[in-house]
Design a protein around this motif. Sequence first.
Motif, PDB file in Angstrom:
ATOM      1  N   CYS A 155      -5.812   0.750   5.694  1.00 21.19           N
ATOM      2  CA  CYS A 155      -5.763   2.257   5.766  1.00 21.19           C
ATOM      3  C   CYS A 155      -6.662   2.848   4.739  1.00 21.19           C
ATOM      4  CB  CYS A 155      -4.495   3.037   5.536  1.00 21.19           C
ATOM      5  SG  CYS A 155      -3.771   3.055   3.958  1.00 21.19           S
ATOM      6  N   CYS A 204       0.124   3.226   4.031  1.00 21.09           N
ATOM      7  CA  CYS A 204       0.490   2.539   5.359  1.00 21.09           C
ATOM      8  C   CYS A 204       1.566   1.474   5.182  1.00 21.09           C
ATOM      9  CB  CYS A 204      -0.673   2.001   5.929  1.00 21.09           C
ATOM     10  SG  CYS A 204      -1.359   0.560   5.246  1.00 21.09           S
ATOM     11  N   CYS A 223       0.706  -0.813   0.061  1.00 19.77           N
ATOM     12  CA  CYS A 223      -0.154  -0.102   0.028  1.00 19.77           C
ATOM     13  C   CYS A 223       0.996   1.164   0.002  1.00 19.77           C
ATOM     14  CB  CYS A 223      -0.941   0.047   1.449  1.00 19.77           C
ATOM     15  SG  CYS A 223      -1.571   1.675   1.636  1.00 19.77           S
ATOM     16  N   CYS A 278      -6.614  -0.489   0.083  1.00 21.33           N
ATOM     17  CA  CYS A 278      -5.969  -1.265   1.191  1.00 21.33           C
ATOM     18  C   CYS A 278      -6.990  -1.470   2.353  1.00 21.33           C
ATOM     19  CB  CYS A 278      -4.960  -0.117   1.928  1.00 21.33           C
ATOM     20  SG  CYS A 278      -3.948  -0.875   3.325  1.00 21.33           S
TER      21      CYS A 278
HETATM   22 ZN   LIG Z   1      -2.741   1.196   3.667  1.00 23.77          ZN
END
Ligand SMILES: [Zn+2]
Length: 1129
Positions: free
Chosen positions: A459, A437, A434, A456
């Motif tokens: 997040c 994050c 991602c 994701c």
């Molecule tokens: Zn993420």
Amino acid sequence: MNQQGHMASYGQPQPGYQGYHQQQLAYDNQHMTGVPPPQYGPYNGPVQGYQQTAVPQGPLRPVPGSAPTSVPPSTTAQQPVYNQYGQGDVHNGPAVPEQMQRVPQSQQYMPGNTLHSGSQPMPYQQYAPSLSHAQQLPNQMAHMQITGVSSNSASPVSQGYGPPASRPPAATSLPPVGPAAYSAAPQNIPSSTPQDNSLPQHPFPGQPSPVSTFSSPPTSIGLTGVIHPPSVGMQRPPTMHGQPLPGQPPSGPYPPQPNHRSLGPQPGMPGAIPGAPTQGFQMHPAPNQGFVPQQNGSFAQMRAPQPNYAAPSTGAPNYSSQPPPQQKRLDPDSIPSPIQVIEDDKSNRGSEPFSTAVRGQVPPLVTTDFVVKDQGNASPRFVRCATYNIPCTSDMAKQCQVPLTTVIKPLATLPADEAHPFIVDHGETGPIRCNRCKAYMCPYMQFIEGGRRFQCAFCSCVTEVLPHYFQHLDHTGKRMDYYDRPELSLGSYEFLATVDYCKNNKFPNPPAFIFMIDVSYNALKSGLVHLLCEELKTLLDFLPREGNAEESAIRVGFVTYNKVLHFYNVKSSLAQPQMMVVSDVADMFVPLLDGFLVNVNESRAVINSLLEQIPEMFGDTRETETVFGPVIQAGLEALKAAECAGKLFIFHSTLPLAEAPGKLKNRDDKKLINTDKEKTLFQPQTSFYNNLAKECVAQGCCVDLFLFPNQYVDVATLGLVTYQTGGSIYKYTYFQAQADGERFLNDLHRDVRKVIGFDAVMRVRTSTGIRATDFFGSFYMSNTTDVELAALDCDKTITVEFKHDDKLNEDSGAQIQCALLYTSCSGQRRLRIHNLSLNCCTQLADLYRNCETDTLINFFVKLAYRAVLNNSTKTVRESLINQSAQILACYRKNCASPSSAGQSGSLDHFRGRLAVNRIAMELQSQTGQLILPECMKLLPVYLNCVLKSDILQPGGDVSTDDRAYIRHLIASMDVSETNVFFYPRVLPVHKMDVDGDDFPVAVRCSEERLSKGGIYLLENGLNLFIWVGMSTQHDLIQSIFNVQSFGQIDSGMATLPQLDNPYSKKLRSMVDVIRAQRPRFMKLLIVKQEDKMEVLFKHFLMEDKSSNGGASYVDFLCHMHKEIRQLLS
Ligand SMILES: [Zn+2]
């Protein structure tokens, strides 16, 4: 080579080594202040690489041949391929089955195959100073500062430290005794728990999640709603384990009494209420048959019979010497039995494979033998949670006080029939992550826009899919290559790391092992040095190897030491090893590099010669003083110079009193116990080792410590570097090669051979709403998120606590991703990823229904054992009791009342009702019932085991060192280890089924469960006893011990005689199997009933009152009941 020059002047550091000196930390720096920048900045994304560590200046150069040998990841960016595939699983494997191979693993430890003491005798090479090597040993000997016997150690020969070897007098500090005990694991999973087979294949968040909560009411237990039912007539036939002895007379002077049998109240029988009808258990006159099933009292009445339990038999006055029954005592049979819970789980959940497809599914107990199928969540062998339903809000979490915690064992060894994690190579761009994050690609990521992006799960950020990773989606929105990619369909897998994940943007060198051997008087005298050197000759053939590699990439080096250090040049071109002495221990440096770390096969002849000579060279030593800090420093400097990670194996015998950095004093003071100053016993006495540990972690230098003390050595301080570098401590008090060699060599073998990763960092990511806030284990942290481990092996666990930072959503659940970046034993940089998705709940009842008490206890122990560093043990005990009482009170208040039962539509709270006998009923009528959640009904008994453990409530016979040692061990134990450690397993040997593979069903860990006509095996992962009752059948005694009567049994025997009969074979095989299940070798102790050693044995009977004031289970349960009532009122 300037090396020759150095060898001439050992006493002083060479000018050329200045570069080293400046690397030494100022030791007065308080550790933790001036926190260094995180070593692995890039861990959060391949950023600029690692902080540059100073490279040694001066004459030191990397050892030739130490260039990186690791295989760089495939650079076929367009076509990511798995390097390896696990076997057999078509779903996840490649299309071409014949390519399937097990992931390369470091050489597996093979239980039962560990002892290689029968080493080939090495051709003895008399050490002879060869003229061509002017600096060889004898010459070096001249430089050794053999100072003779120092004044304060007048006559080592007559040291009177307790009895020799490992049989100290009863009741004195036994070796690594970890007194507290406990076992089993609780919690009854409803048999209706959804199992894999029928489940759809896409159960991940973000994907249709067909089954996410248990909706069916538990059915495993008959529910009548009756709280204290008469139990008469509810018996089921007992399971027969074992068979009668051949020729066992049905009656004799001592009829076989495999169990106590319950009769009317006997004096001394707890729970028996004079004159009161015994509701909780049944009269059962079946005389010689034993196997009287336990009438499980009225607790959760209609449970299966309690295997093996019975009360004392007629004619045989109660074996137990307990005081007469107190009034108002609960019947022990009516309170939750760990054995019952364990056996229920085995029969309910042991037969079906456990599929991880379903979110939030509670796995079988650690005591149940089951097979795991990874179908999208990490196996419970890698990750276990205390609760699989997380409350949606922090308010709920605070209300119930159930800690949100997982126990992670990233490199756990899997059974042979389970696939090892696949290795995935995403090419030169590295693992897909991602953007925000930095979570790694996993089954929870949701592909959108026809597969061009993914969202994701942690997040919610949307990330573009790189062209080489693009794949079309099918009509359900799933990638077409879903089953071909472990990172899309499995809970656990590995990524090959790119150079961005390496220190200094350079692929690592293979690690090194350095063996550092104490050659002071005690180490020689006990036989340690001889034994070790002999063993190393063969053991070096078993260094961890990568996959099918022909030889290990690990290089080895050797150091011996007392007050000074001796380094050895074992370069293959030498005819004889060369020794270099460094006596300036205040400023440690490594006097040679070339020839210090070598390939075993290339230098075998020189190494063998060295190992032959070491015991002789120091055979006559009178040196009793040792250093310790400089030993670690030397190993650390050697690894720095070789630019590699590695492990130091230090074999050490005494408190380091010699003048040197890290010198210690004897500060043992048992009078501090139970005072506010008790905590200082667990704290290191100097900050020197804190600073050293920090340096070691930065280098990836792990320290394993083998201790052979005859007196106090300050484990709390000596073990600190080991503790913070992910190492292991082993302790052999009063070591004598003859008596304790087997245990030591087995431990050493396993330790050297086990799967291990070096220079590791672990990061735990979570979906929005919770985050990891606390970590427990053997590691170092320089910031709040990265767990830094100089090394991590297959036995080490890290316990993590989570807290809310936002609300959670029932639909999306909560996701956890643990990523471990490490260097394999061949120097390959990898990431091991474990993913777990949990349910979230708005009803507390759901949380209490999906808990796991064993994991909860694992967390509580680690919390408590860390807390003793800063609090009095009394405070720690009270806070544990308080939190547990709140957990149970919250259940009582919110989930167990009739109204809430109606709301939740579940009856399961009835199952946990603690039914009581008549007296208890009176108690109850005044005070209210004790009602326990089904999944936590063993919380009180296990908690009590923790509270009365030697750390939290020590008896006078436990040494300060043993307490520090146990505290260290517990810190990295997994759930199954803490389980058996705190509630030991007690197996009735006389009930063995000699024809089958099964063990007899365990009995509860209490003296009153032992029959004087029986033989029992007790183990807790560290200790192994065989207890023999006085009235044991002569035939059985003959079959096992090869003597005719109880009186002739030699309780000093270290091994069971190898006899050719089924009883002997079966018992020895049980011992072997049990030893193979545990990470440490357990030495066998034979305890005869009423022998003096029995005091020690009884220390492990955790349901009983303990000699140090620990409460019995029954008493503690009453106490908890009181605590809960107070909270409710
Ligand atoms: Zn993420």
